[in-house]
Scaffold this motif. Sequence first.
Motif, PDB file in Angstrom:
ATOM      1  N   THR A 282       0.834  -1.206   0.000  1.00  0.00           N
ATOM      2  CA  THR A 282       0.000   0.000   0.000  1.00  0.00           C
ATOM      3  C   THR A 282       0.869   1.256   0.000  1.00  0.00           C
ATOM      4  OG1 THR A 282      -1.618  -1.253   1.301  1.00  0.00           O
ATOM      5  CG2 THR A 282      -1.969   1.115   1.118  1.00  0.00           C
ATOM      6  N   LEU A 283       1.946   1.225   0.774  1.00  0.00           N
ATOM      7  CA  LEU A 283       2.867   2.362   0.787  1.00  0.00           C
ATOM      8  C   LEU A 283       3.538   2.534  -0.574  1.00  0.00           C
ATOM      9  CD1 LEU A 283       4.487   1.913   4.316  1.00  0.00           C
ATOM     10  CD2 LEU A 283       2.703   3.529   3.643  1.00  0.00           C
ATOM     11  N   ALA A 284       3.790   1.426  -1.274  1.00  0.00           N
ATOM     12  CA  ALA A 284       4.361   1.517  -2.620  1.00  0.00           C
ATOM     13  C   ALA A 284       3.376   2.195  -3.578  1.00  0.00           C
ATOM     14  CB  ALA A 284       4.738   0.129  -3.131  1.00  0.00           C
ATOM     15  N   THR A 285       2.086   1.897  -3.426  1.00  0.00           N
ATOM     16  CA  THR A 285       1.073   2.567  -4.252  1.00  0.00           C
ATOM     17  C   THR A 285       1.000   4.045  -3.901  1.00  0.00           C
ATOM     18  OG1 THR A 285      -0.203   0.517  -4.416  1.00  0.00           O
ATOM     19  CG2 THR A 285      -1.360   2.567  -4.905  1.00  0.00           C
ATOM     20  N   ALA A 286       1.132   4.361  -2.611  1.00  0.00           N
ATOM     21  CA  ALA A 286       1.151   5.779  -2.202  1.00  0.00           C
ATOM     22  C   ALA A 286       2.327   6.507  -2.845  1.00  0.00           C
ATOM     23  CB  ALA A 286       1.226   5.871  -0.680  1.00  0.00           C
ATOM     24  N   ARG A 287       3.486   5.841  -2.910  1.00  0.00           N
ATOM     25  CA  ARG A 287       4.649   6.468  -3.550  1.00  0.00           C
ATOM     26  C   ARG A 287       4.398   6.684  -5.045  1.00  0.00           C
ATOM     27  NH1 ARG A 287       7.319   2.986   0.045  1.00  0.00           N
ATOM     28  NH2 ARG A 287       7.671   1.417  -1.582  1.00  0.00           N
ATOM     29  N   LEU A 288       3.722   5.726  -5.686  1.00  0.00           N
ATOM     30  CA  LEU A 288       3.381   5.893  -7.103  1.00  0.00           C
ATOM     31  C   LEU A 288       2.493   7.115  -7.297  1.00  0.00           C
ATOM     32  CD1 LEU A 288       3.242   4.975 -10.060  1.00  0.00           C
ATOM     33  CD2 LEU A 288       1.386   3.407  -9.390  1.00  0.00           C
ATOM     34  N   LEU A 289       1.516   7.289  -6.422  1.00  0.00           N
ATOM     35  CA  LEU A 289       0.649   8.456  -6.508  1.00  0.00           C
ATOM     36  C   LEU A 289       1.443   9.750  -6.339  1.00  0.00           C
ATOM     37  CD1 LEU A 289      -2.380   7.074  -4.483  1.00  0.00           C
ATOM     38  CD2 LEU A 289      -2.484   7.867  -6.854  1.00  0.00           C
ATOM     39  N   GLU A 290       2.389   9.741  -5.412  1.00  0.00           N
ATOM     40  CA  GLU A 290       3.220  10.939  -5.212  1.00  0.00           C
ATOM     41  C   GLU A 290       4.092  11.200  -6.436  1.00  0.00           C
ATOM     42  OE1 GLU A 290       3.780  11.224  -0.393  1.00  0.00           O
ATOM     43  OE2 GLU A 290       5.086   9.845  -1.494  1.00  0.00           O
ATOM     44  N   GLU A 291       4.626  10.143  -7.050  1.00  0.00           N
ATOM     45  CA  GLU A 291       5.435  10.310  -8.266  1.00  0.00           C
ATOM     46  C   GLU A 291       4.604  10.914  -9.394  1.00  0.00           C
ATOM     47  OE1 GLU A 291       6.859   6.406  -9.057  1.00  0.00           O
ATOM     48  OE2 GLU A 291       8.134   6.335  -7.265  1.00  0.00           O
ATOM     49  N   LEU A 292       3.302  10.646  -9.381  1.00  0.00           N
ATOM     50  CA  LEU A 292       2.410  11.200 -10.393  1.00  0.00           C
ATOM     51  C   LEU A 292       1.954  12.620 -10.059  1.00  0.00           C
ATOM     52  CD1 LEU A 292       0.266   7.990 -11.022  1.00  0.00           C
ATOM     53  CD2 LEU A 292       1.941   8.993 -12.598  1.00  0.00           C
ATOM     54  N   GLY A 293       2.404  13.122  -8.908  1.00  0.00           N
ATOM     55  CA  GLY A 293       2.106  14.506  -8.552  1.00  0.00           C
ATOM     56  C   GLY A 293       0.999  14.696  -7.543  1.00  0.00           C
ATOM     57  N   PHE A 374     -15.241  14.350   6.012  1.00  0.00           N
ATOM     58  CA  PHE A 374     -13.892  13.859   5.732  1.00  0.00           C
ATOM     59  C   PHE A 374     -13.457  14.249   4.318  1.00  0.00           C
ATOM     60  CE2 PHE A 374     -11.165  10.463   4.024  1.00  0.00           C
ATOM     61  CZ  PHE A 374     -10.143  10.429   4.963  1.00  0.00           C
ATOM     62  N   PHE A 375     -14.366  14.091   3.343  1.00  0.00           N
ATOM     63  CA  PHE A 375     -14.006  14.356   1.952  1.00  0.00           C
ATOM     64  C   PHE A 375     -14.066  15.850   1.590  1.00  0.00           C
ATOM     65  CE2 PHE A 375     -14.787   9.732   1.319  1.00  0.00           C
ATOM     66  CZ  PHE A 375     -13.525   9.437   0.800  1.00  0.00           C
ATOM     67  N   ARG A 376     -14.312  16.695   2.567  1.00  0.00           N
ATOM     68  CA  ARG A 376     -14.080  18.121   2.350  1.00  0.00           C
ATOM     69  C   ARG A 376     -12.586  18.445   2.446  1.00  0.00           C
ATOM     70  NH1 ARG A 376     -19.362  18.928   4.642  1.00  0.00           N
ATOM     71  NH2 ARG A 376     -18.603  18.888   6.796  1.00  0.00           N
ATOM     72  N   ASP A 377     -11.848  17.602   3.168  1.00  0.00           N
ATOM     73  CA  ASP A 377     -10.409  17.809   3.339  1.00  0.00           C
ATOM     74  C   ASP A 377      -9.572  16.986   2.362  1.00  0.00           C
ATOM     75  OD1 ASP A 377     -10.775  19.573   5.496  1.00  0.00           O
ATOM     76  OD2 ASP A 377     -10.922  17.900   6.909  1.00  0.00           O
ATOM     77  N   TYR A 378     -10.143  15.886   1.853  1.00  0.00           N
ATOM     78  CA  TYR A 378      -9.408  14.992   0.951  1.00  0.00           C
ATOM     79  C   TYR A 378     -10.271  14.680  -0.268  1.00  0.00           C
ATOM     80  CZ  TYR A 378      -6.637  14.432   5.154  1.00  0.00           C
ATOM     81  OH  TYR A 378      -5.868  14.688   6.274  1.00  0.00           O
ATOM     82  N   ASP A 379      -9.594  14.466  -1.409  1.00  0.00           N
ATOM     83  CA  ASP A 379     -10.315  14.108  -2.632  1.00  0.00           C
ATOM     84  C   ASP A 379     -10.604  12.616  -2.690  1.00  0.00           C
ATOM     85  OD1 ASP A 379     -10.267  16.743  -3.938  1.00  0.00           O
ATOM     86  OD2 ASP A 379      -8.089  16.435  -3.944  1.00  0.00           O
ATOM     87  N   VAL A 380      -9.622  11.813  -2.324  1.00  0.00           N
ATOM     88  CA  VAL A 380      -9.783  10.358  -2.341  1.00  0.00           C
ATOM     89  C   VAL A 380      -9.058   9.773  -1.142  1.00  0.00           C
ATOM     90  CG1 VAL A 380      -9.971  10.203  -4.867  1.00  0.00           C
ATOM     91  CG2 VAL A 380      -7.742   9.955  -3.780  1.00  0.00           C
ATOM     92  N   SER A 381      -9.430   8.533  -0.816  1.00  0.00           N
ATOM     93  CA  SER A 381      -8.691   7.783   0.200  1.00  0.00           C
ATOM     94  C   SER A 381      -8.046   6.578  -0.457  1.00  0.00           C
ATOM     95  CB  SER A 381      -9.619   7.330   1.330  1.00  0.00           C
ATOM     96  OG  SER A 381     -10.521   6.337   0.860  1.00  0.00           O
ATOM     97  N   LEU A 382      -6.929   6.133   0.099  1.00  0.00           N
ATOM     98  CA  LEU A 382      -6.214   4.943  -0.357  1.00  0.00           C
ATOM     99  C   LEU A 382      -6.041   3.982   0.801  1.00  0.00           C
ATOM    100  CD1 LEU A 382      -4.353   3.236  -2.247  1.00  0.00           C
ATOM    101  CD2 LEU A 382      -2.453   4.682  -1.451  1.00  0.00           C
ATOM    102  N   THR A 383      -6.495   2.756   0.610  1.00  0.00           N
ATOM    103  CA  THR A 383      -6.262   1.662   1.553  1.00  0.00           C
ATOM    104  C   THR A 383      -6.054   0.394   0.731  1.00  0.00           C
ATOM    105  OG1 THR A 383      -8.552   0.852   1.741  1.00  0.00           O
ATOM    106  CG2 THR A 383      -7.943   2.707   3.159  1.00  0.00           C
TER     107      THR A 383
END
Length: 471
Positions: A282-293, A374-383
């Motif tokens: 899951t953390l690897a997917t989070a890093r992919l999202l960060e690499e995409l901006g 919750f989604f007023r502060d975030y666009d999506v959640s990742l789990t």
Amino acid sequence: MTSADAPTRVHAFSDDALGTLDAVGLVEALHAGRVSVPEVVEAAIARTEAVDPSLGALAHRSFDRARVEARDPRGGYFAGVPTVVKDNVDVAGMPTCQGADAWVGRPARADGDWARMYLATGLVPLGKSQLSEYGFSASAEHPRLGPVRNPWHTAHTAGASSSGSAALVAAGAVPIAHANDGGGSIRIPASVNGLVGLKPTRDRLAQDAMNRQMPVRIVSDGVVTRSVRDTAAFLREAEKVYRALHLPPVGDITRPGHQRLRVALNTSGLDRGADPEVTAQTLATARLLEELGHHVEEVPAPVDEEFVTDFLLYWSLLALALLSGGRRQHGRTFDRSAHDNLTLGLARHAKRHLHRLPGAILRMRRAPARSAEFFRDYDVSLTPVLAHATPRLGHLDPTQDYETVIDRLMDWVAFTPLQNVTGDPAISLPLAQAGGLPLGMMLSAGAGREALLLELALELEEARPFASLAG
């Protein structure tokens, strides 16, 4: 690894009329005249016959009906594309047995509301797919009907409850299949079979009467597919048949979005968290999202401390209602004793705790407002979709004592029930592996924001193409 532990993969991908095409690709081939509807349907029947003895994915076959429809398919974008329908919704002429063998199934007199909408898109049903008993377990392992096996490794579960649909799509028998989700049952089988599985926003698509009448409408219907574009195309076409006027339309999503998103990351679950291997993926997917901006921030799940207890009680209430009304619904052939220990144990749990039900329902009905905040502060959640790697068959065997199997279920299904209660959309994407088998990553958004999820899913699919049994 011994020969007994070696992966046993099952698939039917070949150079026939279906090839390795997804549903959209098949539509394009049909329109171009490269294949005909009878050829496509016959290939799907042959593939299903080839893989189902190993998978146990089909609950009812209706091949002759499919052949008749192939000669004169109904209209719709997916006209002539073969599919299966999960065996807990009514399709005219087919029995509905809900993954149980506790009564003699009788052919339905008419399509239910879901099937009417689903088939109006042009899809041709080959039959009905198997599920766990009433959909209660996250693994379809019937004492008498047998298990639904994972085509990536047949010693492992294909998940549940939409396991039969997912196994057939992953194995290449059909490109798209019906699934529904009352606690994760689109997303869980999508995760373990390496598929795309979107649970839509509550009321986005047509619902059968039983699901509309629930005190908290936790069930949503949808599809499992091998590509994001297939899921997006299905929602687009379904909206042409049934339009939820209180929700923004999904529209025609065909390319990634440009907006960089605020992503809330969570691996601690609703009560029990992900194991180290799944957390790392899951953390690897989070890093992919960060690499995409995109911006990723780790946060706790937006639930109160009673969420898991409340959901289990409500889930148990459904078992009690089905058993109590079984004779009235199914007639004199209904045999309560033919049910597995999980269903019977859930019903007992509900009886013991009925006095707590009003409070549980009240708190569950407040969950959408908490999620909207919750989604007023975030666009999506990742789990992750699930807390650990796909278990072998037997781990969730419903003939075990109730306390053992429910504890193992709650340990595995530690993330998905939230969106069933809030009504929010959530999608499983095959972005990772655990234990050598597919592992879905789950993205969720606020109510009505399927378009956002699909745009992000297309971006991730482009950045990290999904593995397939087709090679």
